[in-house]
Scaffold this active site. Sequence first.
Site, PDB file in Angstrom:
ATOM      1  N   CYS A   2       0.814  -1.216   0.000  1.00 24.58           N
ATOM      2  CA  CYS A   2       0.000   0.000   0.000  1.00 24.58           C
ATOM      3  C   CYS A   2       0.849   1.268   0.000  1.00 24.58           C
ATOM      4  O   CYS A   2       1.979   1.274   0.467  1.00 24.58           O
ATOM      5  CB  CYS A   2      -0.881   0.019   1.234  1.00 24.58           C
ATOM      6  SG  CYS A   2      -1.802  -1.483   1.465  1.00 24.58           S
ATOM      7  N   ARG A  27       5.035   0.210  -5.988  1.00 21.95           N
ATOM      8  CA  ARG A  27       4.995  -0.588  -4.759  1.00 21.95           C
ATOM      9  C   ARG A  27       4.062  -1.792  -4.891  1.00 21.95           C
ATOM     10  O   ARG A  27       4.090  -2.686  -4.059  1.00 21.95           O
ATOM     11  CB  ARG A  27       4.530   0.289  -3.588  1.00 21.95           C
ATOM     12  CG  ARG A  27       5.524   1.366  -3.228  1.00 21.95           C
ATOM     13  CD  ARG A  27       4.933   2.328  -2.229  1.00 21.95           C
ATOM     14  NE  ARG A  27       4.668   1.702  -0.960  1.00 21.95           N
ATOM     15  CZ  ARG A  27       5.442   1.800   0.108  1.00 21.95           C
ATOM     16  NH1 ARG A  27       6.538   2.517   0.047  1.00 21.95           N
ATOM     17  NH2 ARG A  27       5.139   1.211   1.233  1.00 21.95           N
ATOM     18  N   TRP A  74      -2.991  -2.670  -1.429  1.00 23.09           N
ATOM     19  CA  TRP A  74      -2.549  -4.023  -1.794  1.00 23.09           C
ATOM     20  C   TRP A  74      -3.295  -4.944  -0.839  1.00 23.09           C
ATOM     21  O   TRP A  74      -3.042  -4.941   0.360  1.00 23.09           O
ATOM     22  CB  TRP A  74      -1.038  -4.110  -1.594  1.00 23.09           C
ATOM     23  CG  TRP A  74      -0.381  -5.375  -2.048  1.00 23.09           C
ATOM     24  CD1 TRP A  74      -0.028  -5.706  -3.322  1.00 23.09           C
ATOM     25  CD2 TRP A  74       0.066  -6.452  -1.209  1.00 23.09           C
ATOM     26  NE1 TRP A  74       0.603  -6.930  -3.327  1.00 23.09           N
ATOM     27  CE2 TRP A  74       0.668  -7.412  -2.046  1.00 23.09           C
ATOM     28  CE3 TRP A  74       0.010  -6.709   0.162  1.00 23.09           C
ATOM     29  CZ2 TRP A  74       1.208  -8.595  -1.568  1.00 23.09           C
ATOM     30  CZ3 TRP A  74       0.554  -7.891   0.638  1.00 23.09           C
ATOM     31  CH2 TRP A  74       1.140  -8.827  -0.232  1.00 23.09           C
ATOM     32  N   ASN A 100      -1.633   1.980   5.960  1.00 22.46           N
ATOM     33  CA  ASN A 100      -0.739   0.893   5.520  1.00 22.46           C
ATOM     34  C   ASN A 100      -0.438   0.024   6.727  1.00 22.46           C
ATOM     35  O   ASN A 100      -0.271   0.555   7.826  1.00 22.46           O
ATOM     36  CB  ASN A 100       0.599   1.449   5.020  1.00 22.46           C
ATOM     37  CG  ASN A 100       0.487   2.136   3.683  1.00 22.46           C
ATOM     38  OD1 ASN A 100      -0.592   2.209   3.101  1.00 22.46           O
ATOM     39  ND2 ASN A 100       1.594   2.647   3.192  1.00 22.46           N
ATOM     40  N   GLY A 101      -0.320  -1.274   6.503  1.00 24.83           N
ATOM     41  CA  GLY A 101       0.011  -2.171   7.618  1.00 24.83           C
ATOM     42  C   GLY A 101      -1.146  -3.112   7.903  1.00 24.83           C
ATOM     43  O   GLY A 101      -2.064  -3.263   7.081  1.00 24.83           O
ATOM     44  N   GLU A 486      20.367 -15.085  -7.825  1.00 23.33           N
ATOM     45  CA  GLU A 486      19.807 -13.787  -8.206  1.00 23.33           C
ATOM     46  C   GLU A 486      19.263 -13.828  -9.646  1.00 23.33           C
ATOM     47  O   GLU A 486      18.197 -13.283  -9.935  1.00 23.33           O
ATOM     48  CB  GLU A 486      20.887 -12.707  -8.039  1.00 23.33           C
ATOM     49  CG  GLU A 486      20.507 -11.303  -8.481  1.00 23.33           C
ATOM     50  CD  GLU A 486      19.334 -10.702  -7.715  1.00 23.33           C
ATOM     51  OE1 GLU A 486      18.902 -11.259  -6.693  1.00 23.33           O
ATOM     52  OE2 GLU A 486      18.822  -9.657  -8.180  1.00 23.33           O
ATOM     53  N   LYS A 490      15.421 -13.082 -10.568  1.00 27.03           N
ATOM     54  CA  LYS A 490      14.990 -12.040 -11.516  1.00 27.03           C
ATOM     55  C   LYS A 490      14.034 -12.636 -12.538  1.00 27.03           C
ATOM     56  O   LYS A 490      12.999 -12.062 -12.836  1.00 27.03           O
ATOM     57  CB  LYS A 490      16.176 -11.435 -12.268  1.00 27.03           C
ATOM     58  CG  LYS A 490      17.033 -10.407 -11.612  1.00 27.03           C
ATOM     59  CD  LYS A 490      16.380  -9.159 -11.109  1.00 27.03           C
ATOM     60  CE  LYS A 490      15.729  -9.343  -9.782  1.00 27.03           C
ATOM     61  NZ  LYS A 490      16.359  -8.809  -8.608  1.00 27.03           N
ATOM     62  N   GLU A 493      10.596 -13.570 -10.936  1.00 23.33           N
ATOM     63  CA  GLU A 493       9.827 -12.398 -10.498  1.00 23.33           C
ATOM     64  C   GLU A 493       9.105 -11.710 -11.645  1.00 23.33           C
ATOM     65  O   GLU A 493       7.951 -11.339 -11.505  1.00 23.33           O
ATOM     66  CB  GLU A 493      10.776 -11.339  -9.899  1.00 23.33           C
ATOM     67  CG  GLU A 493      11.135 -11.529  -8.465  1.00 23.33           C
ATOM     68  CD  GLU A 493      11.901 -10.329  -7.922  1.00 23.33           C
ATOM     69  OE1 GLU A 493      12.943  -9.963  -8.484  1.00 23.33           O
ATOM     70  OE2 GLU A 493      11.428  -9.750  -6.927  1.00 23.33           O
ATOM     71  N   HIS A 509      23.372 -33.688  -7.000  1.00 27.73           N
ATOM     72  CA  HIS A 509      22.716 -34.201  -5.788  1.00 27.73           C
ATOM     73  C   HIS A 509      21.192 -34.048  -5.861  1.00 27.73           C
ATOM     74  O   HIS A 509      20.525 -34.031  -4.842  1.00 27.73           O
ATOM     75  CB  HIS A 509      23.265 -33.480  -4.558  1.00 27.73           C
ATOM     76  CG  HIS A 509      24.729 -33.700  -4.374  1.00 27.73           C
ATOM     77  ND1 HIS A 509      25.256 -34.885  -3.914  1.00 27.73           N
ATOM     78  CD2 HIS A 509      25.789 -32.904  -4.653  1.00 27.73           C
ATOM     79  CE1 HIS A 509      26.575 -34.802  -3.881  1.00 27.73           C
ATOM     80  NE2 HIS A 509      26.920 -33.608  -4.331  1.00 27.73           N
ATOM     81  N   LYS A 609       7.197  -3.686  -3.674  1.00 30.71           N
ATOM     82  CA  LYS A 609       8.573  -3.191  -3.669  1.00 30.71           C
ATOM     83  C   LYS A 609       9.184  -3.289  -2.276  1.00 30.71           C
ATOM     84  O   LYS A 609      10.300  -3.776  -2.127  1.00 30.71           O
ATOM     85  CB  LYS A 609       8.617  -1.748  -4.180  1.00 30.71           C
ATOM     86  CG  LYS A 609      10.013  -1.157  -4.257  1.00 30.71           C
ATOM     87  CD  LYS A 609      10.872  -1.898  -5.270  1.00 30.71           C
ATOM     88  CE  LYS A 609      12.299  -1.366  -5.323  1.00 30.71           C
ATOM     89  NZ  LYS A 609      13.186  -2.302  -6.018  1.00 30.71           N
TER      90      LYS A 609
END
Length: 614
Positions: A2, A27, A74, A100-101, A486, A490, A493, A509, A609
């Site tokens: 949010c 965000r 969000w 927010n939260g 990474e 990427k 995502e 393995h 974000k």
Amino acid sequence: MCGIVGYTGKKEVKDILLNGLKKLEYRGYDSAGVAIEVNGMLVLRRCEGKIANLEKIIHNESIIGTTGIGHTRWATHGRPSEENAHPHTDCKGRIVVVHNGIIENYISLKKRLEKEGHRFRSETDTEVIAHLIEKCMSKAKTKDLLRAVHLAVGYLKGSFAIACISLDDPDTIVAARQFSPLIIGIGKEEHFVASDIPAILEHTRNIISMNDGQIAKLTPKKVDIYDLQMKKVSAQVMNIPWDPVTAEKSGYRHFMLKEIFEQPRTIEETFRGRISLDPAKIFLETMDISTEDIKNIQGIVFIGCGTAYHAGIIGKYIVENEAKIPADVDVASEFRYRDPLVNKNTLVVAISQSGETADTIQAVREARKKGAKAIAICNVIGSSITREVTGVIYTRTGPEIGVASTKAFTAQIVAVYMLALYLGTKKGVIKQQHLSDMINDLLCIPKQIETILKKESLIKVAAHKYFTKKDFLYLGRHYNYPIALEGALKLKEISYIHAEGYPAGEMKHGPIALIDQNMPVVVITTKSSVYEKILSNIEEIKARSGLVIAIANKGDKKLEKIGVDDIFYVPKTSEVLSTILNTVTLQLFAYHVAELLGCDIDQPRNLAKSVVVE
Ligand code: AGP
């Protein structure tokens, strides 16, 4: 997640709110809304989906007001819908709140408020705040919004950043913060409140970062900040050096692409003024740790989440190699709950782009509670994490808007590199010639990135060959193991393709079972102490008909002789700094695959974000 923006001043607020919300789109959100005070009435407009939908609704409306709040939501409690979008109001529609939260005790609060006659219109936890303020106003027989908000937040458990307006207190915004970021922007006869700097950067660079447990009252003329006992507190106004243009796309199709291309400059910014060649020296005194303290450090623990965690792995390796200090790395959400063995001789290094990641903040608190020293590597000046630690190495990349972290990551690598060399020199374990060579290598990196960026079209051609594949494996060893992680992160995502990063030695393995003619395996093969081992891994993949995409140094005859499906060439550098060049290549590859799939690259589905909730 949010986003909040609010304004009180002399200007018309509608566009200030809409533009501010657009700056927060990165965000991640699924609905949006604004509330504006107009001639003693509250105009409330909300909608599901993008801000463009909200803009359509209010575009032709004349909403002339100079105080307002806006929000991008969000969804956590209740699906994305107009009714659940913020702002939320009290029963009479005289108080509006954005939040927010997460309010953890909202169910019991809601039940109680409903019993007392309050009518709820949404499924959200946020709505209880509006009704609580209403209740507190009537119970305390006051019209004073500040007082009512202070009383109301006393009932709340969980995390919140809130901004509210009341018709009984026009021209006023009251904001409160508990475990969720909130900043105040200082203008001339105008004040702003926001959850994140880019929302107000075009209006002011003078910013106060609110602390947990603080409540602020903003009017056009002044800002007063109070603690939970309602004692006025003084706050430091910081000047944010970011240029508003860095928060724009500047002709690039996506922020992510722009941020990839910014890396020659952002890396230079990160090391500028912190290294010198003649004499070879590292300057990290801002860390505020004495040479004696450094000599007493018995262990270092890097903590972070996602991409920042990957930078932490590089941190662990380089600190052990160069500073000869035992080092560990942990995912922040694991560290905070596993009763870690740290003490006054442990240095905890928290890595975070945003400085607002809830798990990382709590992990730092946990470490400090146990007596450890803590520093941060962070990109956002004055963010929460930077206020929890004793010293900060700022990564100075400017705002990172793309949800997928790119330039912040490579700057974090530079930061851990300088940190290791700094600690090593203070401990006297690094020879001057070696230090000079390492600094020299770092100085060459910006130009070397440019040569990779110039070859973007070749990476795009390769992306065409592979973008329909369903699974990818990424392999690397030693310093490039976290780069395999990474690279895979990427890709997943932004393209939603399943990708796994592995230390190449682990392939046999387990993951080797996945390899067949449909499985592309990205192998980081640049020259290193483990180069020959990686070549053997490539042979193993080829023996099972896997497709190999290698990242290698030009003129790699051995690799060319083995014969792989595609090779991306990168300039030669040291093993540790090859991580940066290999990362840039993998960022471009992921970007072009996602672009070909038509994905929403800057705001991938389900992602936020900064992850400010657990
Ligand atoms: C990276 O691409 C991610 N979106 C994510 O893993 C991110 O790195 C993580 O959430 C940590 O964020 P921070 O650096 O702001 O703490």
